[in-house]
Motif scaffolding. Structure first.
Motif, mmCIF file in Angstrom:
data_model
loop_
_atom_site.group_PDB
_atom_site.id
_atom_site.type_symbol
_atom_site.label_atom_id
_atom_site.label_comp_id
_atom_site.label_asym_id
_atom_site.label_seq_id
_atom_site.Cartn_x
_atom_site.Cartn_y
_atom_site.Cartn_z
ATOM 1 N N GLY A 45 89.373 44.061 -14.518
ATOM 2 C CA GLY A 45 87.974 44.326 -15.017
ATOM 3 C C GLY A 45 87.364 45.401 -14.024
ATOM 4 O O GLY A 45 86.678 46.290 -14.337
ATOM 5 N N SER A 46 87.988 45.397 -12.705
ATOM 6 C CA SER A 46 87.625 46.442 -11.788
ATOM 7 C C SER A 46 88.013 47.924 -11.976
ATOM 8 O O SER A 46 86.927 48.865 -11.986
ATOM 9 C CB SER A 46 87.915 46.139 -10.310
ATOM 10 N N TRP A 47 89.124 47.951 -12.268
ATOM 11 C CA TRP A 47 89.296 49.641 -12.605
ATOM 12 C C TRP A 47 88.842 50.323 -13.745
ATOM 13 O O TRP A 47 88.290 51.466 -13.746
ATOM 14 C CB TRP A 47 91.000 49.618 -12.619
ATOM 15 N N ASP B 238 79.687 46.647 -19.531
ATOM 16 C CA ASP B 238 79.562 45.870 -18.144
ATOM 17 C C ASP B 238 79.158 46.578 -17.012
ATOM 18 O O ASP B 238 78.340 46.259 -16.238
ATOM 19 C CB ASP B 238 80.996 45.191 -18.025
ATOM 20 N N SER B 239 79.529 47.885 -16.966
ATOM 21 C CA SER B 239 79.333 48.711 -15.709
ATOM 22 C C SER B 239 78.073 49.555 -15.827
ATOM 23 O O SER B 239 77.583 49.996 -14.801
ATOM 24 C CB SER B 239 80.617 49.506 -15.413
ATOM 25 N N VAL B 240 77.830 50.153 -17.006
ATOM 26 C CA VAL B 240 76.873 51.359 -17.085
ATOM 27 C C VAL B 240 75.466 50.746 -17.688
ATOM 28 O O VAL B 240 74.352 51.186 -17.556
ATOM 29 C CB VAL B 240 77.654 52.317 -18.025
ATOM 30 N N THR B 241 75.435 49.702 -18.499
ATOM 31 C CA THR B 241 74.394 49.281 -19.224
ATOM 32 C C THR B 241 73.042 49.003 -18.293
ATOM 33 O O THR B 241 71.862 49.499 -18.708
ATOM 34 C CB THR B 241 74.505 47.999 -20.103
ATOM 35 N N LEU C 282 96.166 41.346 -19.038
ATOM 36 C CA LEU C 282 95.052 41.275 -18.117
ATOM 37 C C LEU C 282 94.563 42.541 -17.763
ATOM 38 O O LEU C 282 93.319 42.511 -17.409
ATOM 39 C CB LEU C 282 95.600 40.122 -17.131
ATOM 40 N N LEU C 283 95.285 43.282 -17.660
ATOM 41 C CA LEU C 283 94.819 44.690 -17.096
ATOM 42 C C LEU C 283 94.578 45.485 -17.979
ATOM 43 O O LEU C 283 93.853 46.767 -17.654
ATOM 44 C CB LEU C 283 96.222 45.307 -16.340
ATOM 45 N N MET D 269 94.866 39.056 -11.161
ATOM 46 C CA MET D 269 95.270 40.325 -12.127
ATOM 47 C C MET D 269 93.965 40.418 -13.153
ATOM 48 O O MET D 269 93.635 41.617 -13.382
ATOM 49 C CB MET D 269 96.718 39.942 -12.910
ATOM 50 N N SER D 270 93.468 39.198 -13.438
ATOM 51 C CA SER D 270 92.082 39.129 -14.335
ATOM 52 C C SER D 270 91.096 39.927 -13.792
ATOM 53 O O SER D 270 90.506 41.012 -14.528
ATOM 54 C CB SER D 270 92.000 37.912 -14.745
ATOM 55 N N ASN D 271 90.840 39.938 -12.356
ATOM 56 C CA ASN D 271 89.786 40.716 -11.826
ATOM 57 C C ASN D 271 90.176 42.010 -11.613
ATOM 58 O O ASN D 271 89.018 42.735 -12.002
ATOM 59 C CB ASN D 271 89.492 40.066 -10.433
#
Length: 509
Positions: free
Chosen positions: A421-423, A287-290, A276-277, A416-418
Motif C-alpha cells: 500500500g505504501s509504494w 486512498d492517497s489523493v482524495t 500483496l505488492l 508485505m501487505s503494508n
C-alpha cells in the motif's frame, strides 16, 4: 480514503512461538485480575505510539493550503514507510538488549526519550516552517520520518513486551490495547491538533470573541507532548519492572532472518507476495489523493479530520461483524467479492471531488449540511469495502501461517501487505502533477504553466489565476480503477488456487 492508522495494521512482533490451540484456551480463560495495571500501561504506551503518527498525518493537510505540489506531498508520504519496513530491523530489536535494564526497556526508554527530544526541538521551529510562503518539505520529511521510525520501533518493542507483561491467559488483550490505544493516540495527534489550532473552528465552536489564532499553536502542542513523553518515559523506567528473559537460539537475529528467507522461498508465499505488492494499486489514487483534493476544493482541513470521528465506532465493530465470514476455510471469497465495490468507490470519490469543486465556483458560501451527510455516507461505504478486504486477508494469513513460527510468518505477510500500500500511494502522489495541465489566466500575457509552488505564487502576484485544464487525479483514478478490474480478472484464479492449497504447502520442512 484510508487514513494512516488503518494502513498501519496491528502486527505481531518477532516473538516466542505459541500454539494456536493454546492461545484459544487462554483467551477462553482470560481474567484481568492482577493485570489491570499492566493493561493500563500497555494502553498508555500505544497511545504514545499513535501521537507522532497522528501529527505526521496532519502535516499533508496543512501543507495543502500552502501551494505545495503533489510531488512534495509524495516526498512527505515517505514518512509513513517505516511501518511497512520495520520487519527489516525487528529481529535486532527483539534479540539485542542489556540484561540489567531489561529486554524491552533497553529499547523503549531511549526510543521514547528521543521522540520527546525530537518534539521539543521541532516545537521551536514548526510554526515558523509552516508559516513560510513555501515550507521546507525536505526538512519536515526528515524530521517526521525519524519520528515514525522511532514510533515503529517502539511498536515492535511494546508488542513483544505485551507477551511477558500480561499473564498468559490475558495475552490476547495486547492486540486490543494496540488497536484502541494507537487509534486514540492518532486522534490526539491529528484531530485535536487540527481542530484546536484552527482559528475558524475555535471561533465558531469554542469562543464568543473571535481571534486570529486557535486555542493552541503547533509549537505549543509539540512542546506539550515532548515534555509528556519525557515525563512518562521516566516514570516507566523507574516504576515499571520487567521480567528477566533470555534469548534462545530460535530467537537469535540470524535464526530469525533465516526463517524469513526460508518462508519467502516457499512457492505459495512467492505468489502471495506478488499479489500483496500489486493489488492495492487499484485503490492508490483514492486512498492517497482524495483527502488532499477535498481540501484543495475548499473543505477545511479540520472539518475533514473531524469527519473521521463518526467512523471510529464503525472501524471498531466492523471487523468483529466481518470476522464471522472469514473465520472458515475460505476467507478470500469475501476478499474477491469486496474488491469490485472498493474499486467502484474510487469512481464515486472522483465524482464527489468534481461536485465539491462546483460549490467553490458558485455563489454559495461554504457547504450545505446535506453535502457533509453524503460525504460521510461515502466514507462509511468505503470503510465497509476496505475492512472486508482487510479482515479477509488477515484471516487468510492466520490460516496459512505455520503455527511453529507463527509470529515471524504473520509479521512477514503483514509487512508485505503494508508495503504493497505504501509504494503505490507515494507513486500516485508523485504522478498527480505530471498528469495535470494548468494555465495561468492573466491579462499581462505572461506565460506560466503553474507547474510548481513558485509558479503559482508568480501567477497570483501578477494578478492572475491558475486554471486546471486536465486534473491528474481524475486521470489516475481512471487508470487505477481500470488496472484494479484487470488485476482481479488476472489474479482471481490465483487467489482461489492459493486458498485451496493444503496446509502443508505453506509449512517449512
Amino acid at each position: 480514503m484510508q487514513n494512516k492508522t488503518s494502513s498501519k495494521k496491528v502486527e505481531n512482533d518477532i516473538n516466542p512461538d505459541q500454539k494456536q490451540e493454546e492461545d484459544l484456551n487462554l483467551m477462553q480463560q482470560s481474567d484481568l485480575t492482577g493485570d489491570y495495571w499492566n493493561v493500563f500501561v500497555l494502553f498508555l504506551l500505544y497511545i504514545l505510539q499513535g501521537i507522532p503518527l497522528g501529527m505526521a498525518g496532519s502535516i499533508p493537510m496543512i501543507l495543502q493550503n500552502k501551494n505545495i505540489s503533489y510531488k512534495d506531498q509524495a516526498m512527505f508520504s515517505l514518512v509513513f514507510w517505516p511501518y511497512s519496513l520495520k520487519l527489516l530491523w525487528a529481529p535486532i530489536v527483539d534479540a539485542v538488549f542489556f540484561q540489567k535494564m531489561g529486554r524491552r526497556k533497553s529499547w523503549l526508554i531511549p526510543i521514547q526519550y528521543l521522540i520527546g527530544f525530537f518534539m521539543l526541538i521541532l516545537s521551536l521551529n514548526i510554526d515558523k516552517i509552516l508559516e513560510s510562503e513555501i515550507p521546507s518539505v525536505m526538512f519536515l520529511t526528515v524530521i517526521f520520518f525519524s519520528l515514525n521510525f522511532l514510533a515503529a520501533t517502539q511498536d515492535v518493542v511494546v508488542d513483544g513486551w505485551a507477551l511477558t507483561m500480561l499473564q498468559k491467559r490475558n495475552v490476547g488483550y495486547g492486540s486490543t490495547c494496540n488497536s484502541v490505544g494507537a487509534t486514540a493516540g492518532y486522534f490526539l495527534g491529528n484531530v485535536i491538533l487540527l481542530a484546536f489550532s484552527s482559528p475558524d473552528f475555535c471561533n465558531k465552536y469554542l469562543r464568543t470573541i473571535p481571534q486570529n489564532q486557535g486555542i493552541i499553536t503547533l509549537g505549543g502542542f509539540f512542546f506539550f507532548w515532548g515534555v509528556s513523553f519525557i515525563i512518562m518515559t521516566t516514570m516507566v523506567w523507574i516504576f515499571i519492572s520487567e521480567k528477566k528473559t533470555e534469548v534462545n537460539k530460535n530467537e537469535s537475529i540470524t535464526g530469525t532472518y533465516l526463517k524469513l528467507f526460508k518462508i519467502l522461498k516457499l512457492p505459495p508465499v512467492k505468489q502471495l507476495v506478488i499479489i500483496l505488492l500489486t493489488f492495492k494499486i487499484g485503490f492508490a489514487a483514492t486512498d492517497s489523493v482524495t483527502g488532499l483534493k477535498l481540501i484543495e476544493a475548499g473543505m477545511k482541513k479540520e472539518t475533514l479530520s473531524i469527519l473521521a470521528v463518526p467512523l471510529v465506532p464503525l472501524e471498531i465493530f466492523l471487523p468483529l461483524a466481518i470476522s464471522r465470514f472469514t473465520s472458515g476455510p475460505r476467507p478470500l471469497d469475501l476478499f474477491i467479492k469486496a474488491m469490485p465495490y472498493r474499486l467502484v468507490m474510487g469512481v464515486v470519490f472522483a465524482m464527489l471531488i468534481y461536485w465539491t469543486n462546483t460549490f467553490s465556483n458558485s455563489s454559495i458560501e461554504g457547504f450545505p449540511y446535506y453535502y457533509y451527510t453524503i460525504i460521510l455516507f461515502a466514507f462509511a461505504l468505503h470503510q465497509v469495502s476496505l475492512y472486508c478486504m482487510y479482515v479477509a486477508s488477515m484471516g487468510f494469513f492466520a490460516r496459512v501461517s505455520d503455527p511453529t513460527i507463527g509470529g515471524t510468518y504473520m509479521t512477514l505477510l503483514n509487512t508485505m501487505s503494508n508495503l504493497g500500500g505504501s509504494w503505490p500511494d507515494t507513486l500516485m502522489l508523485w504522478m498527480v502533477d505530471p498528469l495535470t495541465a494548468k494555465k495561468c489566466i492573466v491579462t499581462t500575457g505572461m506565460q506560466n504553466d503553474c507547474s510548481n509552488a513558485e509558479a503559482v505564487i508568480n501567477c497570483i502576484n501578477a494578478g492572475g489565476n491558475c486554471v486546471t485544464q486536465i486534473d491528474g487525479y481524475y486521470v489516475e483514478t481512471v487508470l487505477c480503477v481500470a488496472y484494479g478490474f484487470f488485476w482481479l480478472m488476472w489474479k482471481r484464479h490465483s487467489l482461489t488456487q492459493l486458498q485451496n492449497l493444503k496446509d502443508k504447502a505453506w509449512k517449512l520442512d
